[in-house]
Design an enzyme around this catalytic site. Structure first.
Site, short mmCIF file in Angstrom:
data_model
loop_
_atom_site.label_atom_id
_atom_site.label_comp_id
_atom_site.label_asym_id
_atom_site.label_seq_id
_atom_site.Cartn_x
_atom_site.Cartn_y
_atom_site.Cartn_z
N GLY A 132 -6.07 2.91 -2.39
CA GLY A 132 -4.86 2.07 -2.36
C GLY A 132 -3.84 2.52 -1.33
O GLY A 132 -3.82 3.67 -0.88
N GLY A 133 -2.95 1.60 -0.96
CA GLY A 133 -1.90 1.87 0.02
C GLY A 133 -0.92 2.91 -0.48
O GLY A 133 -0.37 3.71 0.30
N TYR A 188 -4.93 -0.75 -18.39
CA TYR A 188 -5.13 -0.78 -16.95
C TYR A 188 -5.84 -2.07 -16.50
O TYR A 188 -5.27 -2.90 -15.82
CB TYR A 188 -5.88 0.47 -16.51
N HIS A 190 5.63 -1.62 -5.74
CA HIS A 190 4.83 -1.82 -4.52
C HIS A 190 4.36 -3.25 -4.35
O HIS A 190 3.85 -3.60 -3.30
CB HIS A 190 3.63 -0.88 -4.53
N ASP A 192 1.24 -10.55 -0.66
CA ASP A 192 1.05 -9.10 -0.58
C ASP A 192 2.43 -8.44 -0.58
O ASP A 192 3.33 -8.90 0.13
CB ASP A 192 0.31 -8.75 0.73
N VAL A 194 -2.31 -2.38 6.22
CA VAL A 194 -3.34 -2.57 7.25
C VAL A 194 -2.69 -3.10 8.53
O VAL A 194 -3.01 -2.66 9.64
CB VAL A 194 -4.44 -3.52 6.72
N ALA A 195 -1.75 -4.04 8.38
CA ALA A 195 -1.08 -4.62 9.55
C ALA A 195 -0.39 -3.52 10.37
O ALA A 195 -0.49 -3.50 11.61
CB ALA A 195 -0.06 -5.66 9.10
N ASP A 215 30.93 -7.64 -40.28
CA ASP A 215 30.42 -6.27 -40.10
C ASP A 215 29.49 -6.19 -38.89
O ASP A 215 28.55 -6.97 -38.78
CB ASP A 215 29.64 -5.83 -41.33
P1 ADQ Z 1 -2.89 -2.38 -1.56
O1 ADQ Z 1 -3.02 -3.70 -2.21
O2 ADQ Z 1 -3.95 -1.43 -1.83
O3 ADQ Z 1 -1.49 -1.69 -1.86
P2 ADQ Z 1 -2.46 -2.24 1.47
O4 ADQ Z 1 -1.04 -2.09 1.75
O5 ADQ Z 1 -3.14 -3.16 2.41
O6 ADQ Z 1 -2.84 -2.78 0.02
O7 ADQ Z 1 -3.07 -0.81 1.59
C1 ADQ Z 1 -4.38 -0.59 1.72
C2 ADQ Z 1 -4.63 0.85 2.21
O8 ADQ Z 1 -5.96 1.11 1.90
C3 ADQ Z 1 -4.40 1.00 3.68
O9 ADQ Z 1 -3.89 2.25 4.01
C4 ADQ Z 1 -5.81 0.83 4.23
O10 ADQ Z 1 -6.06 1.60 5.36
C5 ADQ Z 1 -6.69 1.31 3.10
N1 ADQ Z 1 -7.92 0.50 3.09
C6 ADQ Z 1 -8.06 -0.81 2.85
N2 ADQ Z 1 -9.32 -1.20 2.97
C7 ADQ Z 1 -10.02 -0.11 3.31
C8 ADQ Z 1 -11.40 0.15 3.59
N3 ADQ Z 1 -12.34 -0.81 3.55
N4 ADQ Z 1 -11.73 1.40 3.89
C9 ADQ Z 1 -10.80 2.36 3.93
N5 ADQ Z 1 -9.52 2.19 3.70
C10 ADQ Z 1 -9.13 0.97 3.38
C11 ADQ Z 1 -0.29 -2.00 -2.62
C12 ADQ Z 1 0.33 -3.36 -2.36
C13 ADQ Z 1 0.61 -3.54 -0.90
C14 ADQ Z 1 1.50 -2.41 -0.39
C15 ADQ Z 1 0.94 -1.07 -0.80
C16 ADQ Z 1 1.91 0.06 -0.49
O11 ADQ Z 1 -0.53 -4.39 -2.82
O12 ADQ Z 1 1.24 -4.77 -0.64
O13 ADQ Z 1 1.57 -2.45 1.01
O14 ADQ Z 1 0.66 -1.02 -2.19
O15 ADQ Z 1 3.13 -0.17 -1.12
#
Ligand code: ADQ
Length: 717
Positions: free
Chosen positions: A14-15, A72, A151, A351, A356-357, A478
């Site tokens: 995750g990011g 979860y 996030h 999002d 990634v952007a 009261d």
């Molecule tokens: P995510 O939904 O997980 O995070 P994102 O922000 O795109 O989304 O982060 C993905 C991360 O995982 C990036 O660092 C990317 O490099 C990595 N990743 C994605 N696909 C991959 C792959 N195939 N192999 C290796 N690495 C990969 C949530 C929110 C987002 C927000 C982040 C941070 O949904 O909107 O940007 O948290 O707050």
């Protein structure tokens, strides 16, 4: 990950983790979280080997498989995730999951409180899985400073309020000192919700929410990436010109990321611009996630099929348009893929931010790549020089792709240079520092004064009151006009409240009606203001100017009530008090030893039931009353019609204020006819039928002072 009999933790995709891991290593601290494996697997047959990082301590909060599935996979990922991303149709509503969610949040709070001891540290709580944690932590570790960051998007109030637990979750977040969001829009949505759903006063200039006697800071903190890491990884990859133009998508497998729609756009591009056939290749890297949630498995299948179909349709002589990897790349592989991409296609349907952007931008030092970005990603607020698209429309995305592929080098470089300058100066370290600085300021803000607490309520009532020339104020005694005290005899009006009631009484535009469970003689003696109407004994006796009335059927129960009171007294429960009234009898157990309260209450209830009295629960009091379908609600409607005619709503506003379960009958009866306010801590009053909340009798007095002074001339702030 499991390795024989031991379990090794590895970085999750995750990011959030990508952003925080380097920060925590650099600054030191304690990371409290769930290991990623069910409790049964980490405790029964394998040891949990926590990673080793200097200065960082890891605390595991174990979750059983049942908790995992309800908390979860269930509430977090099948309820909050879809709703917060505007996928209303995918949102599951399940009360059992909600209860587990709240309980697990409490457990995270407890683990944090233990890790803290009595230290006054800052606790930074992350994301939608822990919306209730600040609420529990404030109770368990009141000395800590609490900061929260979301996030994901915070949706517009009309979507957010679809959640049956919207208020509890808001109260959870508002227990923090500072709440952070990626972009302005999410913060505004949050402020709207606090105002509309909890009646909080919101200061939009200073970005503060007044809640529970505190001012909660709301900040905008767009998350970013580790720029140094990106630059280093990029430098390791030589730039090679591509014979085939490369288009890249990198995502966690999730329906919010818009992969299906993106594949449709690729198909549309190849249909509309046949010249791109054999000259482009689209690579999609998808890291698997949430495989336990059914819709994710279905999505995976759908993507597989779509890729197969498009490749089947367009492939020729060794060229296939789409390459697809369903796996996680390591960071070096990931940046190699970014570096080689002529176009990055980042088209989520919604999002929070999208890292990634930003990673792609930092992988393009020569500035030749083009970023195509969904306007529904939080990143669109910052990365304005990207080619913006609306991700639901494959035609629009195909057009943007064509534009990206045919863009002159000057324009590409100008756009990319601007994007890089922004990301370089707004990296993850700047994010952390900005957030922590704002959280520090929030923690040091002085507590709020009592006066403005009725201001938001007044603001909403004012236009409504102004539509009629008169108002009936129906007030419980009261807990509403007086605080709850140990003995009912000691609940007396303060001089200030008495003065306000006397002012209201003198105002010809106000009709003052007290509604109480106390007997008529008792309440008259306590209040002693001429010209007030009393609805006493829960409505069984009513008296005021021109009215003396009592409920005929209730009168026949007087003797039974008297005998029941004697029998309750004969129980001789230490600390309990039996209050004998004319038509009802109250058993107060506030003074009973807490350990013995439930037994005392049960014994009293048995006596009341044996006498066929109806039992209602108040604040540490059980009351027996005649089993007649008559309550504060029916009595209030009756007295309003008596005093103001059957068509009273046409010329009168009725405002009821009460603090107790018996007042809920009046709230319901007046619903749509008048307005109601419940007094008390809104966190514990989720089920109330009231329109508004006020925290305590002081805030009620504040509101009454305003009503008493201005009702005849139309209520304006
Ligand atoms: P995510 O939904 O997980 O995070 P994102 O922000 O795109 O989304 O982060 C993905 C991360 O995982 C990036 O660092 C990317 O490099 C990595 N990743 C994605 N696909 C991959 C792959 N195939 N192999 C290796 N690495 C990969 C949530 C929110 C987002 C927000 C982040 C941070 O949904 O909107 O940007 O948290 O707050």
């Amino acid at each position: 990950m499991r390795e024989g009999r031991s379990v090794r933790l590895e970085r999750s995709p995750g990011g959030l983790v990508s952003a925080l891991d380097p920060v925590l290593r650099a600054r030191g601290g304690t990371w409290i979280g769930w290991s990623g494996l069910p409790r049964e697997e980490t405790t029964a047959d394998a040891a949990l080997a926590l990673p080793d990082a200097p200065g960082v301590r890891y605390v595991d909060v174990p979750l059983t498989s049942h908790e995992l599935s309800a908390y979860y996979h269930g509430f977090s990922n099948r309820t909050l995730w879809p709703l917060f991303h505007y996928f209303v149709g995918r949102t599951e509503i399940d009360g059992a999951n909600w209860r587990v969610y709240d309980r697990v949040n409490e457990r995270f709070a407890a683990a944090t409180a233990t890790a803290l001891g009595d230290r006054e540290a800052m606790v930074w709580i992350h994301d939608y899985q822990l919306l209730r944690a600040p609420h529990h932590l404030r109770r368990l570790a009141p000395q800590a400073s609490l900061a929260f960051f979301l996030h994901v998007p915070f949706p517009a109030v009309d979507v957010y309020r679809l959640l049956p637990w919207s208020r509890e979750l808001l109260r959870g977040m508002l227990a923090s000192d500072h709440v952070g969001f990626h972009i302005h829009r999410y913060a505004t949505n949050f402020l709207d919700s606090a105002e509309e759903l909890l009646g909080c006063t919101v200061d939009r200039d200073r970005q503060l929410v007044h809640f529970d006697g505190r001012a909660v800071g709301v900040g905008i903190h767009p998350i970013s990436i580790d720029v140094d890491e990106a630059v280093r990884l990029t430098a390791q990859v030589p730039r090679q010109p591509n014979a085939t133009r490369q288009i890249l998508g990198v995502d966690r497998l999730d329906y919010t990321k818009g992969v299906i729609e993106r594949l449709d756009a690729i198909e549309r591009l190849l249909e509309r611009y046949p010249s791109y056939r054999r000259r482009i290749r689209f690579t999609q890297v998808l890291v698997p996630s949430r495989e336990h949630v059914r819709t994710y498995a279905e999505l995976k299948r759908e993507i597989d099929e779509r890729v197969g179909r498009i490749n089947g349709r367009f492939s020729e002589d060794g060229w296939t348009p789409i390459r697809y990897f369903a796996r996680s790349l390591d960071r070096a592989e990931l940046f190699a893929a970014y570096r080689g991409a002529d176009v990055a296609l980042v088209t989520p349907l919604r999002d929070g931010m999208n890292l990634v952007a930003k990673e792609y931008v930092m992988s393009q030092p020569e500035g030749d790549g083009v970023l195509v970005l969904s306007e529904l990603a939080g990143a669109a607020d910052e990365l304005q020089e990207a080619l913006m698209v609306t991700p639901f429309d494959p035609d629009a995305v195909a057009t943007a792709l064509h534009r990206a592929l045919s863009m002159p080098a000057d324009e590409r470089r100008a756009r990319m240079a601007a994007l890089r300058a922004h990301v370089r100066t707004h990296d993850v370290h700047a994010w952390v520092e900005g957030f922590l600085r704002a959280a520090d300021v929030a923690t040091q803000r002085p507590p709020q004064a009592a006066e403005p607490r009725s201001r938001a309520v007044r603001g909403r009532l004012a236009p409504w009151l102004a539509e009629r020339s008169r108002v009936a104020l129906l007030l419980d005694y009261d807990g509403t006009l007086t605080p709850i005290v140990d003995h009912p005899d000691r609940a007396l009006l303060s001089p200030e409240t008495r003065a306000v009631l006397e002012d209201a009484r003198r105002n010809p535009a106000v009709d003052l009606i007290l509604v109480t469970g106390r007997g008529l003689d008792d309440i008259r003696a306590k209040v002693d203001i001429a010209g007030i109407t009393y609805v006493a004994s829960h409505g069984f006796e009513i008296a005021g100017p021109g009215i003396t009335w009592r409920h005929g059927a209730a009168a026949r129960w007087e003797a039974v009530v008297g005998e029941t009171a004697a029998e309750l007294e004969a129980l001789r429960v230490a600390g309990a008090l039996v209050e004998r009234k004319r038509y009802t009898v109250a058993f107060h157990y506030r003074g009973v030893d807490p350990a013995a309260r439930s037994a005392a209450r049960a014994a009293a209830e048995a006596v009341l039931r044996k006498r066929r009295l109806k039992v209602t629960d108040g604040k540490l009091v059980a009351e027996g009353r005649p089993p007649i379908a008559w309550d504060k609600g029916s009595a209030v409607l009756w007295v309003l019609a008596q005093r103001h005619g059957a068509d009273w709503p046409a010329h009168l506003r009725a405002l009821y204020i009460g603090d107790d379960v018996t007042d809920e009958d009046a709230f319901r009866a007046l619903h749509g006819l008048g307005r109601s306010i419940r007094v008390g801590d809104p966190r514990t009053l989720a089920e109330s039928a009231a329109d508004e909340f006020l925290p305590d009798p002081d805030a009620v007095r504040d509101l009454l002072r305003w009503c008493a002074s201005g009702a005849s001339s139309g209520q304006r702030e």
